[in-house]
Design a protein around this motif. Sequence first.
Motif, PDB file in Angstrom:
ATOM      1  N   ALA A  74     -18.516 -18.292 -58.495  1.00 33.53           N
ATOM      2  CA  ALA A  74     -18.186 -16.874 -58.679  1.00 33.53           C
ATOM      3  C   ALA A  74     -18.773 -16.035 -57.552  1.00 33.53           C
ATOM      4  O   ALA A  74     -18.063 -15.401 -56.786  1.00 33.53           O
ATOM      5  CB  ALA A  74     -18.700 -16.378 -60.027  1.00 33.53           C
ATOM      6  N   SER A  75     -20.088 -16.029 -57.402  1.00 29.98           N
ATOM      7  CA  SER A  75     -20.728 -15.104 -56.469  1.00 29.98           C
ATOM      8  C   SER A  75     -20.742 -15.617 -55.042  1.00 29.98           C
ATOM      9  O   SER A  75     -20.888 -14.841 -54.107  1.00 29.98           O
ATOM     10  CB  SER A  75     -22.178 -14.858 -56.902  1.00 29.98           C
ATOM     11  OG  SER A  75     -22.951 -16.021 -56.653  1.00 29.98           O
ATOM     12  N   HIS A  94     -23.478 -21.292 -65.050  1.00 25.32           N
ATOM     13  CA  HIS A  94     -22.769 -22.025 -64.005  1.00 25.32           C
ATOM     14  C   HIS A  94     -23.307 -23.440 -63.811  1.00 25.32           C
ATOM     15  O   HIS A  94     -22.570 -24.329 -63.423  1.00 25.32           O
ATOM     16  CB  HIS A  94     -22.865 -21.270 -62.675  1.00 25.32           C
ATOM     17  CG  HIS A  94     -22.364 -19.868 -62.774  1.00 25.32           C
ATOM     18  ND1 HIS A  94     -21.033 -19.586 -62.860  1.00 25.32           N
ATOM     19  CD2 HIS A  94     -23.016 -18.672 -62.846  1.00 25.32           C
ATOM     20  CE1 HIS A  94     -20.870 -18.258 -62.960  1.00 25.32           C
ATOM     21  NE2 HIS A  94     -22.052 -17.699 -62.961  1.00 25.32           N
ATOM     22  N   THR A 145     -20.388 -12.655 -68.476  1.00 27.75           N
ATOM     23  CA  THR A 145     -19.477 -12.614 -67.327  1.00 27.75           C
ATOM     24  C   THR A 145     -18.882 -11.219 -67.202  1.00 27.75           C
ATOM     25  O   THR A 145     -17.684 -11.026 -67.389  1.00 27.75           O
ATOM     26  CB  THR A 145     -18.351 -13.640 -67.506  1.00 27.75           C
ATOM     27  OG1 THR A 145     -17.858 -13.508 -68.853  1.00 27.75           O
ATOM     28  CG2 THR A 145     -18.824 -15.052 -67.289  1.00 27.75           C
ATOM     29  N   MET A 199     -19.875 -11.372 -60.005  1.00 27.05           N
ATOM     30  CA  MET A 199     -20.999 -12.249 -59.687  1.00 27.05           C
ATOM     31  C   MET A 199     -20.993 -13.467 -60.606  1.00 27.05           C
ATOM     32  O   MET A 199     -21.500 -14.529 -60.242  1.00 27.05           O
ATOM     33  CB  MET A 199     -22.324 -11.505 -59.849  1.00 27.05           C
ATOM     34  CG  MET A 199     -22.530 -10.394 -58.839  1.00 27.05           C
ATOM     35  SD  MET A 199     -22.593 -11.009 -57.143  1.00 27.05           S
ATOM     36  CE  MET A 199     -24.273 -11.631 -57.100  1.00 27.05           C
ATOM     37  N   ASP A 200     -20.438 -13.302 -61.807  1.00 24.66           N
ATOM     38  CA  ASP A 200     -20.465 -14.400 -62.773  1.00 24.66           C
ATOM     39  C   ASP A 200     -19.094 -14.843 -63.251  1.00 24.66           C
ATOM     40  O   ASP A 200     -18.957 -15.925 -63.802  1.00 24.66           O
ATOM     41  CB  ASP A 200     -21.330 -14.009 -63.978  1.00 24.66           C
ATOM     42  CG  ASP A 200     -22.800 -13.994 -63.611  1.00 24.66           C
ATOM     43  OD1 ASP A 200     -23.294 -15.032 -63.145  1.00 24.66           O
ATOM     44  OD2 ASP A 200     -23.442 -12.938 -63.738  1.00 24.66           O
ATOM     45  N   TYR A 201     -18.092 -13.977 -63.118  1.00 26.11           N
ATOM     46  CA  TYR A 201     -16.734 -14.369 -63.510  1.00 26.11           C
ATOM     47  C   TYR A 201     -16.021 -14.813 -62.236  1.00 26.11           C
ATOM     48  O   TYR A 201     -15.805 -14.009 -61.323  1.00 26.11           O
ATOM     49  CB  TYR A 201     -15.997 -13.200 -64.172  1.00 26.11           C
ATOM     50  CG  TYR A 201     -14.691 -13.637 -64.807  1.00 26.11           C
ATOM     51  CD1 TYR A 201     -14.662 -14.082 -66.132  1.00 26.11           C
ATOM     52  CD2 TYR A 201     -13.508 -13.639 -64.086  1.00 26.11           C
ATOM     53  CE1 TYR A 201     -13.479 -14.500 -66.717  1.00 26.11           C
ATOM     54  CE2 TYR A 201     -12.316 -14.063 -64.666  1.00 26.11           C
ATOM     55  CZ  TYR A 201     -12.314 -14.492 -65.981  1.00 26.11           C
ATOM     56  OH  TYR A 201     -11.139 -14.911 -66.550  1.00 26.11           O
TER      57      TYR A 201
END
Lengths: 265, 781
Positions: free
Chosen positions: A180-181, A244, B703, B707-709
Amino acid sequence: MYETQYHRASSVQDAVSRMEAAGEGKYVSGGMTLIPTMKQRLAAPSDLIDLRHIAEMQGITVSGRSVRIGAATTHYDVASAAALKAVCPAICSLASHIGDPHVRHMGTIGGSIANNDPAADYPAAMLALGATIVTNKREIAADDFFTGLFETALEDSEIVTAISFEAPAKAAYQKFANPASRYAMTGVFVARRDNGDVRVAVTGAGANGVFRHGDMEAALVANWSPDALSNVSVDASELLSDIHADAAYRANLVKVMAKRAVAAA
Amino acid sequence: MGVEGIGARVARKEDKRFLTGKGRYTDDMSVPGMKYAVFVRSPHAHAKILKVDASAAKDMPGVIDVLDGKQILADGIGNLICGWMIHSKDGSPMKMGAWRPLAHETVRYVGDAVAIVVADSVAEARDAAEAVVVDYQELPVVIDASKALEAGQPQLHPEAPNNLIFDWQIGDESETDKAIATAAHVTEVTIHNNRLSPNPMEPRAALGIYDAGDDHYTCYTTSQNPHVARLVMSAFYNVAPENKLRVIAPDVGGGFGSKIYIYPEEIVCLWASKRTGVPVKWTSDRTEAFLTDAHGRDHVSTVKMAFDANNRIIGLKVDTIANLGAYMSLFSSAVPTYLYATLLSGQYDIPAIHANVRTVYTNTAPVDAYRGAGRPEATYLLERTMETAARELGVSPAELRRVNFIRSFPHQTPVIMNYDAGDYEASLNAAMQAADWNGFAARKAEADRRGMKRGIGMSCYIEACGIAPSAAVGSLGAGVGLWESAEVRVNAVGTIEVLTGSHSHGQGHETTFAQLVADRFGVPIDSVNIVHGDTDKVQMGMGTYGSRSGAVGMSAVVKALDKVEAKAKKIAAHLMEADESDIVIENGELKVAGTDKAVPWFQMALAAYTAHNLPAGMEPGLKEGAFYDPANFTFPAGCYICEVEVDPDTGRTKIVQFVAADDFGNIINPMIVEGQVHGGIAQGIGQALLEGVHYDPSGQLLTASYMDYAMPRADDLPSFQVSTSNTPCPNNPLGIKGCGEAGAIGSPPALINAITDAIGNNALTMPATPQKVWAAAHAAK
Ligand SMILES: Cc1cc2nc3c(=O)[nH]c(=O)nc-3n(C[C@H](O)[C@H](O)[C@H](O)COP(=O)(O)OP(=O)(O)OC[C@H]3O[C@@H](n4cnc5c(N)ncnc54)[C@H](O)[C@@H]3O)c2cc1C
């Protein structure tokens, strides 16, 4: 974002005096971390003191194998500095993989290490390169600088003005990006000196932020090869777990990325 | 077809404005005296509201007013509703709990709106929102739908004991059980379909304008169906009667379903505009979007697929639990029922099917249709089951599908749908050839030498779109009809406006609808304007979702064009003193066939409006309208093949090729169709590999930002190889089936089948993150 007063500091001294005069001041460099935090109203500095235009904090100098990078140098400038690439390509490659082009043209090395995000890339380089963090007050060894999650040895109003290090004989950084990041879910920087000293620094994985892995270092001193790491165990209990990646998976990544870094160095 | 007619790759007319920043979105709208709204939202997933104290907030600089749930209740604004009635198998109606636009008693998910602050600026509104003191008494929380059904769990709505909304079934249970009991082989799997956040590029927004002089409301909003929004706000929410409410959905930056529904914010902005006497604009920020846009999917199903000794499927039994979140959103009940279980026959001839679906309240954001809506859930379930069965039976996945394909049409499935046309083998063959299926073994061996695990997987999907025949959906519980409308206005100089009830929010209607007109009359598409999205301009229409704009919306345009053409020919025949039946329209002229007599299009139009010389009794003007109600759903289908390499050390999956062979019926603009397929596959790959909404056990959304999704990015995707082999749809005038959702429907199982093939372990859930793939690969050893 709450209201704030913007200052453009002309020198390190000017920045410090503006900070000391401010109520709840904050230094800003690239603003890539600080501004989003302010937009989310998680930070509310009364004054923003911009360090990017201070001449003494700019630029990269390489003499022999000694490297000095001004704290206000952007990731893009680090990634594309030919003189630096000649002696330590690993740090240029690391910088080229931070964020996206926008971030690389704004974010600075000083801002990144002062922020000490546990998933940031530069802290691993600083530890593995045995860098010195130069501030307006003192010089701090990287080993003493990164003290915890988002925590450093910096005191109030202290400014990182530069970082310096001696380029190692071999070095490489391998990053496994968070899907994601795209920050490091695990990143490992390895460096080997002519005298055989080895440093292995891990970011993105440690429950307390960036750390060195002593057992890996010892194994690589004895035998500088990826296989030397096969029997080193990585203790998952000191690693992060999140949505994650859990600690066991991160422990695996630490080893895999370290092996790949040694192979790439 | 002409360079701009049906079938031409015409560049999108609307892109100039989008690509140069000249699009006009709801947040771009400004009206004199406009103020800004910020919502006070619940930080708790479940709590009683003891008190809302806005006294300090009201005194803050720039604040016009702070309004709460008790006030909106007192003003008679109604509950938000679900517009599709489903009955449980015991005959009882679904158990809909009350959803207030502003909660005044109980909040049921993080983000539930409690109050609205109206102020001179967004910053001042936000400051004041932080100063609104809400006393909450926290209540226990349940996130997981299966768990919410268990005894002793927190109860969300008094109307729905055990959080059960309905317990519904379709198909013949005893026939299906009999098939399973007599089967030579039964494949059993549990299938999870992950919860997704829709993430349109433009977040939701609403601008409510109350005009006290006329007692009239205008609402600019990010809607896929402005007329439906007006109808629902008038008929159910008591905002204003339809003639006193204008809804405008200007440029809308993507919807994917999430902008079908009427949310609390637009209602509250309209109401607040009347209460405060100023126009009120709200624009969602990205975190609010993650918290409050209706999510998609979130199913858990158990599946039994029964085979005879010849590997023919003889029965399919499915038991699904669908999480609908804290409230029933507008079409939430239809998604896991009639948009899902009716597709469980897939491309296969299955004599007996039974599905049971329970829908459940939990302390999470409402769940509703998201690109594909039910059909991706059906396809994923079926195609993973087929792949699993092939592995268990030791036959090739292609062969297992081949022996079970439906081969004669029309085909009545045991779950309502009557497939009209298709050639599933053609798509399968095309995809296998494009993917060089037969060369896979060699590629795998080569990858093995590099230490990479290579896998290949397929998915043969079918979907029902062109939504939908009104009487049929009415009999199944829909509160509305799903026809579409069009009006074609030929101006006096021959330029043309098409007013459509479809709504474009990325689909390219301004181009494709104009192509229909260009094709029919031989006029340049630049002389055709498509008007949509404004209830004051356009006749009642049903909007865009369910891949319906082509099959239904364009069919209405065709009907209106037929009428225009007939009248135009009459006028031309009169002008040229020819017989009407001899008139042909070509290259912008109306000609007498076989002669050199012609009247230019514009001259005919002018004649219609000067009305100096019209056939006796003919009304002046040239403007025709039509409503089109489809006779059936349409059934796009296809075969997708995905090939991956998994890094066994990290679990990272790289998609090395992705092939799509689709049957969309006739195609208006191949370039736009390819774009739809590319986008759909990207979204499907997002679901399969990257995306997933996570709540922690207390109901906090983990999420809530990028940053998290994890959204798919260009470097997560390969170059797609797309092709079509089309069987025209027999049920609409253009032979169109629809292409908007196929990519998102067909791709997830192909990708997961490829990964499980690569790692030799079928126990894998979406999103197949590196961590999960690594763990599954190691468990397989
Ligand atoms: C989309 C996105 C992706 C990113 N991806 C990555 C990534 O992959 N890897 C990665 O490592 N980082 C990533 N970052 C972070 C990026 O590298 C930032 O540039 C960096 O973390 C902060 O640097 P800055 O110059 O922007 O600092 P700022 O945001 O300006 O400041 C950060 C903090 O450091 C303080 N500070 C700044 N300069 C100094 C100084 N000279 N002395 C003392 N204190 C100072 C500030 O007061 C503030 O508290 C990403 C950021 C974004 C927005």
